[in-house]
Scaffold this motif. Structure first.
Motif, PDB file in Angstrom:
ATOM      1  N   GLN A  18      38.828  38.268  51.766  1.00 18.11           N
ATOM      2  CA  GLN A  18      39.863  38.888  52.593  1.00 18.11           C
ATOM      3  C   GLN A  18      41.163  39.049  51.797  1.00 18.11           C
ATOM      4  N   SER A  19      41.561  38.015  51.101  1.00 18.23           N
ATOM      5  CA  SER A  19      42.783  38.059  50.289  1.00 18.23           C
ATOM      6  C   SER A  19      42.686  39.121  49.205  1.00 18.23           C
ATOM      7  N   TYR A  20      41.564  39.141  48.500  1.00 15.63           N
ATOM      8  CA  TYR A  20      41.350  40.142  47.453  1.00 15.63           C
ATOM      9  C   TYR A  20      41.425  41.547  48.034  1.00 15.63           C
ATOM     10  N   SER A  21      40.774  41.720  49.171  1.00 17.15           N
ATOM     11  CA  SER A  21      40.745  43.034  49.820  1.00 17.15           C
ATOM     12  C   SER A  21      42.150  43.498  50.181  1.00 17.15           C
ATOM     13  N   MET A  22      42.923  42.612  50.758  1.00 17.20           N
ATOM     14  CA  MET A  22      44.294  42.968  51.155  1.00 17.20           C
ATOM     15  C   MET A  22      45.153  43.308  49.937  1.00 17.20           C
ATOM     16  N   GLN A  23      45.000  42.538  48.868  1.00 13.20           N
ATOM     17  CA  GLN A  23      45.794  42.758  47.664  1.00 13.20           C
ATOM     18  C   GLN A  23      45.417  44.039  46.931  1.00 13.20           C
ATOM     19  N   ASN A  24      44.228  44.539  47.194  1.00 13.52           N
ATOM     20  CA  ASN A  24      43.744  45.703  46.463  1.00 13.52           C
ATOM     21  C   ASN A  24      43.545  46.931  47.342  1.00 13.52           C
ATOM     22  N   GLY A  25      44.190  46.915  48.506  1.00 15.19           N
ATOM     23  CA  GLY A  25      44.186  48.089  49.362  1.00 15.19           C
ATOM     24  C   GLY A  25      42.873  48.395  50.043  1.00 15.19           C
ATOM     25  N   LEU A  26      42.006  47.419  50.132  1.00 15.53           N
ATOM     26  CA  LEU A  26      40.723  47.601  50.806  1.00 15.53           C
ATOM     27  C   LEU A  26      40.884  47.129  52.254  1.00 15.53           C
ATOM     28  N   THR A  27      41.663  47.887  53.004  1.00 18.08           N
ATOM     29  CA  THR A  27      42.082  47.429  54.330  1.00 18.08           C
ATOM     30  C   THR A  27      40.930  47.321  55.327  1.00 18.08           C
ATOM     31  N   GLU A  28      39.998  48.239  55.297  1.00 17.67           N
ATOM     32  CA  GLU A  28      38.881  48.148  56.236  1.00 17.67           C
ATOM     33  C   GLU A  28      38.055  46.899  55.971  1.00 17.67           C
ATOM     34  N   LEU A  29      37.811  46.623  54.695  1.00 21.18           N
ATOM     35  CA  LEU A  29      37.061  45.423  54.340  1.00 21.18           C
ATOM     36  C   LEU A  29      37.826  44.177  54.782  1.00 21.18           C
TER      37      LEU A  29
END
Length: 56
Positions: A18-29
């Motif tokens: 979740q943290s990685y996704s948020m930091q890398n613009g993968l908002t749906e994930l």
């Protein structure tokens, strides 16, 4: 509650994802993982309370 501790690592993995996704613009994930975390926590807790709980 030993069974719960044995499975807690997966919660760490999901939080990292979740943290990685948020930091890398993968908002749906990130949103899907956020929704999945309570499900994982509930299943792990249920399993710890009753090891015979079916896994589906």
């Amino acid at each position: 509650m030993e069974a719960k501790l044995a499975h807690d690592w997966i919660l760490d993995v999901l939080r990292d994802l979740q943290s990685y996704s948020m930091q890398n613009g993968l908002t749906e994930l990130a949103e899907r993982v956020e929704a999945l975390l309570p499900v994982a926590e509930a299943e792990i807790t249920a399993r710890a309370m009753d090891p015979d709980t079916p896994v589906h």
